[in-house]
Motif scaffolding. Structure first.
Motif, PDB file in Angstrom:
ATOM      1  N   UNK A   1       0.822  -1.202   0.000  1.00  0.00           N
ATOM      2  CA  UNK A   1       0.000   0.000   0.000  1.00  0.00           C
ATOM      3  C   UNK A   1       0.857   1.252   0.000  1.00  0.00           C
ATOM      4  N   UNK A   2       1.888   1.268   0.812  1.00  0.00           N
ATOM      5  CA  UNK A   2       2.784   2.412   0.887  1.00  0.00           C
ATOM      6  C   UNK A   2       3.490   2.633  -0.440  1.00  0.00           C
ATOM      7  N   UNK A   3       3.940   1.545  -1.076  1.00  0.00           N
ATOM      8  CA  UNK A   3       4.626   1.661  -2.357  1.00  0.00           C
ATOM      9  C   UNK A   3       3.714   2.226  -3.434  1.00  0.00           C
ATOM     10  N   UNK A   4       2.407   2.017  -3.286  1.00  0.00           N
ATOM     11  CA  UNK A   4       1.448   2.549  -4.243  1.00  0.00           C
ATOM     12  C   UNK A   4       0.822   3.864  -3.815  1.00  0.00           C
ATOM     13  N   UNK A   5       1.415   4.507  -2.810  1.00  0.00           N
ATOM     14  CA  UNK A   5       0.887   5.772  -2.264  1.00  0.00           C
ATOM     15  C   UNK A   5      -0.559   5.631  -1.789  1.00  0.00           C
ATOM     16  N   UNK A   6      -0.913   4.463  -1.304  1.00  0.00           N
ATOM     17  CA  UNK A   6      -2.265   4.184  -0.835  1.00  0.00           C
ATOM     18  C   UNK A   6      -2.241   4.011   0.688  1.00  0.00           C
ATOM     19  N   UNK A   7      -2.380   5.125   1.405  1.00  0.00           N
ATOM     20  CA  UNK A   7      -2.333   5.050   2.862  1.00  0.00           C
ATOM     21  C   UNK A   7      -3.583   4.410   3.445  1.00  0.00           C
ATOM     22  N   UNK A   8      -4.673   4.384   2.691  1.00  0.00           N
ATOM     23  CA  UNK A   8      -5.858   3.670   3.174  1.00  0.00           C
ATOM     24  C   UNK A   8      -5.557   2.178   3.313  1.00  0.00           C
ATOM     25  N   UNK A   9      -4.745   1.637   2.401  1.00  0.00           N
ATOM     26  CA  UNK A   9      -4.351   0.232   2.496  1.00  0.00           C
ATOM     27  C   UNK A   9      -3.465   0.005   3.719  1.00  0.00           C
ATOM     28  N   UNK A  10      -2.626   0.983   4.034  1.00  0.00           N
ATOM     29  CA  UNK A  10      -1.785   0.900   5.226  1.00  0.00           C
ATOM     30  C   UNK A  10      -2.660   0.906   6.469  1.00  0.00           C
ATOM     31  N   UNK A  11      -3.639   1.804   6.501  1.00  0.00           N
ATOM     32  CA  UNK A  11      -4.548   1.884   7.652  1.00  0.00           C
ATOM     33  C   UNK A  11      -5.361   0.600   7.800  1.00  0.00           C
ATOM     34  N   UNK A  12      -5.761   0.018   6.673  1.00  0.00           N
ATOM     35  CA  UNK A  12      -6.523  -1.229   6.731  1.00  0.00           C
ATOM     36  C   UNK A  12      -5.674  -2.360   7.315  1.00  0.00           C
ATOM     37  N   UNK A  13      -4.416  -2.428   6.902  1.00  0.00           N
ATOM     38  CA  UNK A  13      -3.519  -3.461   7.447  1.00  0.00           C
ATOM     39  C   UNK A  13      -3.359  -3.277   8.951  1.00  0.00           C
ATOM     40  N   UNK A  14      -3.241  -2.037   9.385  1.00  0.00           N
ATOM     41  CA  UNK A  14      -3.111  -1.730  10.809  1.00  0.00           C
ATOM     42  C   UNK A  14      -4.368  -2.149  11.569  1.00  0.00           C
ATOM     43  N   UNK A  15      -5.537  -1.849  11.010  1.00  0.00           N
ATOM     44  CA  UNK A  15      -6.805  -2.184  11.658  1.00  0.00           C
ATOM     45  C   UNK A  15      -7.019  -3.697  11.735  1.00  0.00           C
TER      46      UNK A  15
END
Length: 234
Positions: free
Chosen positions: A74-88
């Protein structure tokens, strides 16, 4: 996005993130090892290696590492929503409260140090998210973003995370008197096939496929906070 790093620069960053000198707080964790040793349930190199293998294959490799990989992508694709989803998802999957709290503490410590070391808009945004309570900042997820921000490839980020995890626990075992330095090096070498298996499993899993089954270790982690004397935070 940052420009790709040279091979030498990547290797130096790999070593920097995996080094116990890097102040993320993760090296203060024993993941229940301290309780098991003090309670007499874990003794010697053979039992320690079994403990580490169980953590790798039945817990960290199928939860923390899965979240790390998805957060990195997600980070590599500039998709912080994907980062937040992984965290959740990882927060929901982590059932032991003490584990969740130490993951958050070490993740926020890592984010603070990384933000002061590498200039990256995602790190700045995650700091703001943390201040506003929008993200738990679990250590594997933050480690993924830091790996990408510092110029590491996905594979090197994974290996750096696992190296620091295993090294931290072997260091804890030495401090607790379970093994000596020579035995630690032997165990580290013997765990290479298990590390490879953990990488392969995690790379093929979705966030919804995360699981863990280490009840003996989970109970030890819950008992740890009740100990009168502790060297480690978990």
């Amino acid at each position: 996005m940052n420009q790709p790093k040279s091979a030498i620069a990547q290797q130096l960053t790999f070593m920097q993130l995996a080094d116990s000198f890097f102040p993320s707080g993760s090296f203060t964790l024993s993941h229940g090892l301290e309780y098991l040793v003090q309670d007499g349930q874990l003794q010697g190199a053979e039992q320690l290696q079994t403990f580490l293998r169980l953590l790798l294959l039945n817990k960290v490799g199928v939860t923390d590492l899965v979240a790390l990989i998805h957060a990195y992508r997600g980070s590599a694709g500039d998709d912080l929503d994907a980062v937040r989803q992984a965290d959740s998802q990882l927060f929901a999957q982590t059932l032991v409260e003490k584990t969740r709290s130490t993951q958050r503490q070490s993740g926020r410590a890592l984010l603070m140090v990384a933000s002061s070391t590498w200039q990256d808009w995602q790190l700045d945004t995650l700091n703001q998210d943390a201040a506003e309570g929008k993200i738990h900042c679990l250590h594997p997820v933050i480690f993924a973003v830091v790996g990408r921000a510092s110029g590491l490839s996905e594979l090197n980020t994974i290996l750096s995370f696992l190296h620091s995890f295993i090294t931290g626990l072997l260091g804890a075992a030495i401090r607790l008197g379970v093994i000596g330095h020579l035995q630690a090096q032997q165990i580290r070498l013997h765990l290479v096939p298990d590390i490879e298996i953990a990488c392969q499993m995690a790379s093929s899993m979705s966030l919804n496929e995360m699981w863990s089954c280490t009840p003996f270790i989970d109970i030890a982690q819950m008992q740890h906070q009740k100990m009168a004397r502790r060297l480690f935070a978990s």
